[in-house]
Design a protein around this motif. Structure first.
Motif, PDB file in Angstrom:
ATOM      1  N   ALA A  15      64.616 -12.034 -38.248  1.00  0.00           N
ATOM      2  CA  ALA A  15      65.202 -13.346 -37.976  1.00  0.00           C
ATOM      3  C   ALA A  15      65.002 -13.758 -36.524  1.00  0.00           C
ATOM      4  O   ALA A  15      64.658 -14.912 -36.230  1.00  0.00           O
ATOM      5  CB  ALA A  15      66.691 -13.326 -38.318  1.00  0.00           C
ATOM      6  N   LEU A  16      65.212 -12.814 -35.600  1.00  0.00           N
ATOM      7  CA  LEU A  16      65.033 -13.133 -34.176  1.00  0.00           C
ATOM      8  C   LEU A  16      63.576 -13.442 -33.852  1.00  0.00           C
ATOM      9  O   LEU A  16      63.277 -14.394 -33.122  1.00  0.00           O
ATOM     10  CB  LEU A  16      65.540 -11.964 -33.319  1.00  0.00           C
ATOM     11  CG  LEU A  16      67.054 -11.732 -33.333  1.00  0.00           C
ATOM     12  CD1 LEU A  16      67.413 -10.475 -32.552  1.00  0.00           C
ATOM     13  CD2 LEU A  16      67.785 -12.950 -32.772  1.00  0.00           C
ATOM     14  N   ALA A  17      62.661 -12.620 -34.403  1.00  0.00           N
ATOM     15  CA  ALA A  17      61.233 -12.854 -34.146  1.00  0.00           C
ATOM     16  C   ALA A  17      60.788 -14.182 -34.749  1.00  0.00           C
ATOM     17  O   ALA A  17      60.031 -14.948 -34.130  1.00  0.00           O
ATOM     18  CB  ALA A  17      60.402 -11.704 -34.713  1.00  0.00           C
ATOM     19  N   GLY A  18      61.261 -14.469 -35.966  1.00  0.00           N
ATOM     20  CA  GLY A  18      60.910 -15.742 -36.601  1.00  0.00           C
ATOM     21  C   GLY A  18      61.446 -16.934 -35.832  1.00  0.00           C
ATOM     22  O   GLY A  18      60.752 -17.940 -35.677  1.00  0.00           O
ATOM     23  N   ALA A  19      62.683 -16.822 -35.338  1.00  0.00           N
ATOM     24  CA  ALA A  19      63.276 -17.924 -34.570  1.00  0.00           C
ATOM     25  C   ALA A  19      62.521 -18.146 -33.260  1.00  0.00           C
ATOM     26  O   ALA A  19      62.266 -19.295 -32.869  1.00  0.00           O
ATOM     27  CB  ALA A  19      64.744 -17.631 -34.285  1.00  0.00           C
ATOM     28  N   ALA A  20      62.149 -17.048 -32.599  1.00  0.00           N
ATOM     29  CA  ALA A  20      61.388 -17.179 -31.344  1.00  0.00           C
ATOM     30  C   ALA A  20      60.020 -17.802 -31.605  1.00  0.00           C
ATOM     31  O   ALA A  20      59.567 -18.678 -30.855  1.00  0.00           O
ATOM     32  CB  ALA A  20      61.236 -15.804 -30.690  1.00  0.00           C
ATOM     33  N   ALA A  21      59.361 -17.352 -32.680  1.00  0.00           N
ATOM     34  CA  ALA A  21      58.047 -17.915 -33.021  1.00  0.00           C
ATOM     35  C   ALA A  21      58.172 -19.384 -33.401  1.00  0.00           C
ATOM     36  O   ALA A  21      57.333 -20.209 -33.014  1.00  0.00           O
ATOM     37  CB  ALA A  21      57.425 -17.118 -34.164  1.00  0.00           C
ATOM     38  N   GLU A  22      59.224 -19.713 -34.147  1.00  0.00           N
ATOM     39  CA  GLU A  22      59.449 -21.116 -34.540  1.00  0.00           C
ATOM     40  C   GLU A  22      59.635 -22.005 -33.315  1.00  0.00           C
ATOM     41  O   GLU A  22      59.048 -23.093 -33.221  1.00  0.00           O
ATOM     42  CB  GLU A  22      60.674 -21.197 -35.458  1.00  0.00           C
ATOM     43  CG  GLU A  22      61.136 -22.602 -35.797  1.00  0.00           C
ATOM     44  CD  GLU A  22      60.291 -23.257 -36.874  1.00  0.00           C
ATOM     45  OE1 GLU A  22      60.553 -24.434 -37.172  1.00  0.00           O
ATOM     46  OE2 GLU A  22      59.367 -22.616 -37.404  1.00  0.00           O
ATOM     47  N   HIS A  23      60.437 -21.532 -32.362  1.00  0.00           N
ATOM     48  CA  HIS A  23      60.669 -22.323 -31.148  1.00  0.00           C
ATOM     49  C   HIS A  23      59.362 -22.539 -30.385  1.00  0.00           C
ATOM     50  O   HIS A  23      59.052 -23.662 -29.975  1.00  0.00           O
ATOM     51  CB  HIS A  23      61.693 -21.615 -30.258  1.00  0.00           C
ATOM     52  CG  HIS A  23      61.918 -22.297 -28.953  1.00  0.00           C
ATOM     53  ND1 HIS A  23      62.636 -23.464 -28.828  1.00  0.00           N
ATOM     54  CD2 HIS A  23      61.492 -21.966 -27.694  1.00  0.00           C
ATOM     55  CE1 HIS A  23      62.647 -23.843 -27.566  1.00  0.00           C
ATOM     56  NE2 HIS A  23      61.974 -22.950 -26.852  1.00  0.00           N
ATOM     57  N   ALA A  24      58.594 -21.454 -30.201  1.00  0.00           N
ATOM     58  CA  ALA A  24      57.337 -21.560 -29.451  1.00  0.00           C
ATOM     59  C   ALA A  24      56.326 -22.442 -30.176  1.00  0.00           C
ATOM     60  O   ALA A  24      55.655 -23.280 -29.549  1.00  0.00           O
ATOM     61  CB  ALA A  24      56.760 -20.165 -29.221  1.00  0.00           C
ATOM     62  N   LEU A  25      56.211 -22.277 -31.494  1.00  0.00           N
ATOM     63  CA  LEU A  25      55.226 -23.063 -32.245  1.00  0.00           C
ATOM     64  C   LEU A  25      55.606 -24.540 -32.323  1.00  0.00           C
ATOM     65  O   LEU A  25      54.735 -25.412 -32.214  1.00  0.00           O
ATOM     66  CB  LEU A  25      55.070 -22.481 -33.653  1.00  0.00           C
ATOM     67  CG  LEU A  25      54.312 -21.155 -33.735  1.00  0.00           C
ATOM     68  CD1 LEU A  25      54.407 -20.557 -35.135  1.00  0.00           C
ATOM     69  CD2 LEU A  25      52.855 -21.337 -33.344  1.00  0.00           C
ATOM     70  N   VAL A  74      70.709   2.563 -43.492  1.00  0.00           N
ATOM     71  CA  VAL A  74      71.608   1.553 -42.919  1.00  0.00           C
ATOM     72  C   VAL A  74      70.879   0.749 -41.838  1.00  0.00           C
ATOM     73  O   VAL A  74      70.989  -0.482 -41.777  1.00  0.00           O
ATOM     74  CB  VAL A  74      72.875   2.219 -42.340  1.00  0.00           C
ATOM     75  CG1 VAL A  74      73.694   1.231 -41.524  1.00  0.00           C
ATOM     76  CG2 VAL A  74      73.719   2.808 -43.461  1.00  0.00           C
ATOM     77  N   LEU A  75      70.118   1.446 -40.993  1.00  0.00           N
ATOM     78  CA  LEU A  75      69.375   0.739 -39.933  1.00  0.00           C
ATOM     79  C   LEU A  75      68.342  -0.209 -40.526  1.00  0.00           C
ATOM     80  O   LEU A  75      68.167  -1.333 -40.037  1.00  0.00           O
ATOM     81  CB  LEU A  75      68.697   1.750 -39.010  1.00  0.00           C
ATOM     82  CG  LEU A  75      69.622   2.505 -38.058  1.00  0.00           C
ATOM     83  CD1 LEU A  75      68.843   3.548 -37.273  1.00  0.00           C
ATOM     84  CD2 LEU A  75      70.346   1.551 -37.114  1.00  0.00           C
ATOM     85  N   ILE A  76      67.661   0.241 -41.574  1.00  0.00           N
ATOM     86  CA  ILE A  76      66.669  -0.628 -42.221  1.00  0.00           C
ATOM     87  C   ILE A  76      67.357  -1.860 -42.807  1.00  0.00           C
ATOM     88  O   ILE A  76      66.850  -2.981 -42.692  1.00  0.00           O
ATOM     89  CB  ILE A  76      65.890   0.151 -43.301  1.00  0.00           C
ATOM     90  CG1 ILE A  76      64.888   1.097 -42.632  1.00  0.00           C
ATOM     91  CG2 ILE A  76      65.172  -0.790 -44.256  1.00  0.00           C
ATOM     92  CD1 ILE A  76      64.199   2.056 -43.583  1.00  0.00           C
ATOM     93  N   ALA A  77      68.527  -1.659 -43.414  1.00  0.00           N
ATOM     94  CA  ALA A  77      69.237  -2.775 -44.035  1.00  0.00           C
ATOM     95  C   ALA A  77      69.790  -3.762 -43.009  1.00  0.00           C
ATOM     96  O   ALA A  77      69.936  -4.951 -43.300  1.00  0.00           O
ATOM     97  CB  ALA A  77      70.376  -2.248 -44.912  1.00  0.00           C
ATOM     98  N   VAL A  78      70.098  -3.280 -41.800  1.00  0.00           N
ATOM     99  CA  VAL A  78      70.716  -4.143 -40.787  1.00  0.00           C
ATOM    100  C   VAL A  78      69.715  -4.605 -39.731  1.00  0.00           C
ATOM    101  O   VAL A  78      69.581  -5.798 -39.452  1.00  0.00           O
ATOM    102  CB  VAL A  78      71.902  -3.415 -40.106  1.00  0.00           C
ATOM    103  CG1 VAL A  78      72.455  -4.240 -38.960  1.00  0.00           C
ATOM    104  CG2 VAL A  78      72.991  -3.105 -41.120  1.00  0.00           C
ATOM    105  N   MET A  88      57.430  -4.364 -39.757  1.00  0.00           N
ATOM    106  CA  MET A  88      57.083  -3.423 -38.687  1.00  0.00           C
ATOM    107  C   MET A  88      58.296  -2.581 -38.292  1.00  0.00           C
ATOM    108  O   MET A  88      58.178  -1.381 -38.043  1.00  0.00           O
ATOM    109  CB  MET A  88      56.565  -4.187 -37.469  1.00  0.00           C
ATOM    110  CG  MET A  88      56.136  -3.289 -36.326  1.00  0.00           C
ATOM    111  SD  MET A  88      54.712  -2.253 -36.725  1.00  0.00           S
ATOM    112  CE  MET A  88      53.429  -3.499 -36.796  1.00  0.00           C
ATOM    113  N   THR A  89      59.470  -3.205 -38.270  1.00  0.00           N
ATOM    114  CA  THR A  89      60.692  -2.466 -37.960  1.00  0.00           C
ATOM    115  C   THR A  89      60.974  -1.406 -39.014  1.00  0.00           C
ATOM    116  O   THR A  89      61.327  -0.269 -38.691  1.00  0.00           O
ATOM    117  CB  THR A  89      61.887  -3.437 -37.859  1.00  0.00           C
ATOM    118  OG1 THR A  89      61.605  -4.421 -36.855  1.00  0.00           O
ATOM    119  CG2 THR A  89      63.163  -2.711 -37.509  1.00  0.00           C
TER     120      THR A  89
END
Length: 201
Positions: free
Chosen positions: A43-53, A32-36, A159-160
């Motif tokens: 998504a959060l890491a990608g959004a943060a990277a997108e904003h910074a880049l 369940v943790l892997i699925a959620v 990684m998660t």
């Protein structure tokens, strides 16, 4: 799915131990943790990277300028390495002596690499410079920044998943060690009497 099957298998099994049920619940929790958590982290890491880049893209486009340079003559030895962001490995690279004018109006003369296949005196090509005419790399493309951000998000999600699975395996390993320890204690209690005449009578 194995976790759900494991829970069902141990539900009313008379041979079920507490640790068997605990392992099944742990596997289900990890699933369940892997699925959620993994997609959310990605998504959060990608959004943060997108904003910074994308901020970096805007900064680079403000600070870097495309100027037209003129070939003075072709050189036979490379003065510098080609910019990996400016061209692909398949692009031809010619070494030339060139003149260019910076955005601030100052004139410059130097050795550069151009993608002109066969440069001749007077040919024009594009260079990227700062405001004062110093050579810089091509600014990052917004699409490339988005691609890098997506890769960062996927990497964070993977990684998660790896961390959650490693944590599950660590807990199961500790449970198995505890089970072996209990078996050893039971063996020590029962073992000394085995093989003796009259044991159990």
């Amino acid at each position: 799915m194995r976790a759900i099957g494991g829970l069902w298998r141990w539900r009313h099994n008379p041979l079920r131990r507490k640790t068997d049920l605990a392992e099944a619940w742990l596997a289900l929790l990890a699933l369940v943790l892997i699925a959620v958590v993994a997609p959310l982290t990605g998504a959060l890491a990608g959004a943060a990277a997108e904003h910074a880049l994308q901020q970096s893209v805007r900064d680079q486009h403000r600070a870097r300028h495309a100027v037209v340079a003129t070939v003075v003559r072709k050189l036979t030895r490379a003065p510098l390495e080609p910019d990996p962001e400016a061209s692909s490995a398949q692009d031809p690279h010619s070494r030339v002596l060139a003149d260019w004018t910076a955005p601030d109006g100052s004139a410059h003369h130097g050795k550069v690499i151009t993608v002109l296949r066969s440069p001749h005196r007077g040919d024009h090509f594009t260079l990227w410079t700062d405001r004062h005419g110093r050579l810089v790399g091509r600014p990052l493309d917004p699409a490339a920044a988005t691609t890098h951000a997506m890769l960062a998000g996927v990497g964070a999600a993977l990684m998660t998943v790896a961390l959650l699975e490693a944590a599950r395996r660590l807990v199961v390993w500790r449970m198995v060690l505890g089970r072996y320890a209990r078996w050893d204690q039971a063996w020590d209690r029962a073992g000394p009497d085995w093989g003796k005449a009259g044991t159990g009578s």
